[in-house]
Design a protein around this motif. Structure first.
Motif, PDB file in Angstrom:
ATOM      1  N   ARG A  32     -10.534  -7.931   4.794  1.00  0.00           N
ATOM      2  CA  ARG A  32      -9.385  -7.192   5.319  1.00  0.00           C
ATOM      3  C   ARG A  32      -9.233  -5.847   4.639  1.00  0.00           C
ATOM      4  NH1 ARG A  32      -4.296 -10.440   2.778  1.00  0.00           N
ATOM      5  NH2 ARG A  32      -5.234 -10.930   0.800  1.00  0.00           N
ATOM      6  N   LEU A  33      -8.341  -5.053   5.222  1.00  0.00           N
ATOM      7  CA  LEU A  33      -7.900  -3.799   4.631  1.00  0.00           C
ATOM      8  C   LEU A  33      -6.467  -4.000   4.170  1.00  0.00           C
ATOM      9  CD1 LEU A  33      -9.131  -1.227   7.301  1.00  0.00           C
ATOM     10  CD2 LEU A  33     -10.058  -1.524   4.998  1.00  0.00           C
ATOM     11  N   LEU A  34      -6.120  -3.406   3.054  1.00  0.00           N
ATOM     12  CA  LEU A  34      -4.758  -3.453   2.538  1.00  0.00           C
ATOM     13  C   LEU A  34      -4.252  -2.027   2.392  1.00  0.00           C
ATOM     14  CD1 LEU A  34      -5.211  -6.096  -0.313  1.00  0.00           C
ATOM     15  CD2 LEU A  34      -4.448  -6.492   2.027  1.00  0.00           C
ATOM     16  N   ARG A  35      -3.009  -1.822   2.784  1.00  0.00           N
ATOM     17  CA  ARG A  35      -2.380  -0.508   2.616  1.00  0.00           C
ATOM     18  C   ARG A  35      -1.126  -0.702   1.765  1.00  0.00           C
ATOM     19  NH1 ARG A  35       1.408   3.175   4.006  1.00  0.00           N
ATOM     20  NH2 ARG A  35       0.686   5.264   4.529  1.00  0.00           N
ATOM     21  N   PHE A  36      -1.179  -0.165   0.544  1.00  0.00           N
ATOM     22  CA  PHE A  36      -0.073  -0.257  -0.398  1.00  0.00           C
ATOM     23  C   PHE A  36       0.699   1.055  -0.399  1.00  0.00           C
ATOM     24  CE2 PHE A  36      -3.358  -3.053  -2.137  1.00  0.00           C
ATOM     25  CZ  PHE A  36      -2.647  -4.208  -2.419  1.00  0.00           C
ATOM     26  N   ALA A  37       2.011   0.988  -0.336  1.00  0.00           N
ATOM     27  CA  ALA A  37       2.859   2.179  -0.444  1.00  0.00           C
ATOM     28  C   ALA A  37       2.796   2.703  -1.876  1.00  0.00           C
ATOM     29  CB  ALA A  37       4.298   1.837  -0.062  1.00  0.00           C
ATOM     30  N   PRO A  38       2.978   4.010  -2.041  1.00  0.00           N
ATOM     31  CA  PRO A  38       2.980   4.572  -3.397  1.00  0.00           C
ATOM     32  C   PRO A  38       4.009   3.871  -4.289  1.00  0.00           C
ATOM     33  CG  PRO A  38       3.074   6.325  -1.748  1.00  0.00           C
ATOM     34  CD  PRO A  38       3.232   5.026  -1.020  1.00  0.00           C
ATOM     35  N   PRO A  87       1.305   9.568  -5.854  1.00  0.00           N
ATOM     36  CA  PRO A  87       2.262   9.756  -4.762  1.00  0.00           C
ATOM     37  C   PRO A  87       1.718   9.400  -3.377  1.00  0.00           C
ATOM     38  CG  PRO A  87       1.276  11.849  -5.315  1.00  0.00           C
ATOM     39  CD  PRO A  87       0.693  10.832  -6.266  1.00  0.00           C
ATOM     40  N   THR A  88       0.485   8.897  -3.296  1.00  0.00           N
ATOM     41  CA  THR A  88      -0.094   8.583  -1.992  1.00  0.00           C
ATOM     42  C   THR A  88      -0.357   7.086  -1.866  1.00  0.00           C
ATOM     43  OG1 THR A  88      -2.343   8.950  -2.789  1.00  0.00           O
ATOM     44  CG2 THR A  88      -1.216  10.848  -1.832  1.00  0.00           C
TER      45      THR A  88
END
Length: 182
Positions: free
Chosen positions: A98-104, A155-156
């Protein structure tokens, strides 16, 4: 008294300085726009993703194209985390891809791995509980039975490709919640 003449600012997109000529600049903007979207955004990682996910590159490109549509990403119970499960069919030795997208600034709580886990950071970065920082292009591998937590740096958002064989949260509240929702 002599006045300094300011040169017109050259547009910069994705750290690339574009030419002043309007037609060339538009062409450059279109090219940069094309490679900032998936799948081309991660073209430098195609071979490494194919190896990580034990899948042919064509399938990696197809899944990254599908990931460009936000409706395929799922919210998780953890604040600041979205997941994209790859449709790669039976996982064999790979387990879950899977891909994971974590908020800053988000945190992923302490957890234990059932089997080996490999994480390839595509964008952004994180620090694990031992203070090791992992950034774009770096691969972190954790053996089965290992425990760690992580915090997203900078910050990203952090976008990571993962291959794992299961995990369990070690904190009592999340361990209970995981059992409750299965």
């Amino acid at each position: 008294m002599t006045r300094a003449v300011e040169k017109p600012k050259t547009p910069v997109i994705c750290d690339v300085e574009l030419p002043q000529d309007r037609a060339l600049r538009r062409t450059g903007e279109r090219l940069i726009g094309a490679v900032t979207d998936l799948p081309l955004r991660y073209a430098p990682f195609f071979a490494r993703l194919a190896q990580l996910w034990e899948a042919p590159e064509e399938l990696v490109v197809s899944e990254l194209t599908r990931a460009n549509d936000r409706q395929h990403w799922q919210m998780s119970l953890l604040p600041g985390l979205k997941t994209f499960d790859l449709g790669l069919g039976p996982g064999g030795q790979r387990g879950r891809a899977r891909l994971l997208r974590f908020a800053p600034g988000s945190r992923f709580p302490k957890h234990r791995h059932h089997g080996d886990e490999s994480v390839l950071v595509l964008e952004g970065g994180y620090a694990d509980g031992d203070g090791r920082e992992v950034g774009p292009g770096q691969l972190q591998t954790m053996p089965g039975g290992s425990e760690h937590e992580l915090v997203i740096l900078g910050p990203t958002p952090c976008i990571a490709a993962v291959s794992e064989r299961g995990l369990e949260f070690t904190g009592p509240l999340l361990r209970w919640a995981s059992k409750l929702i299965g």
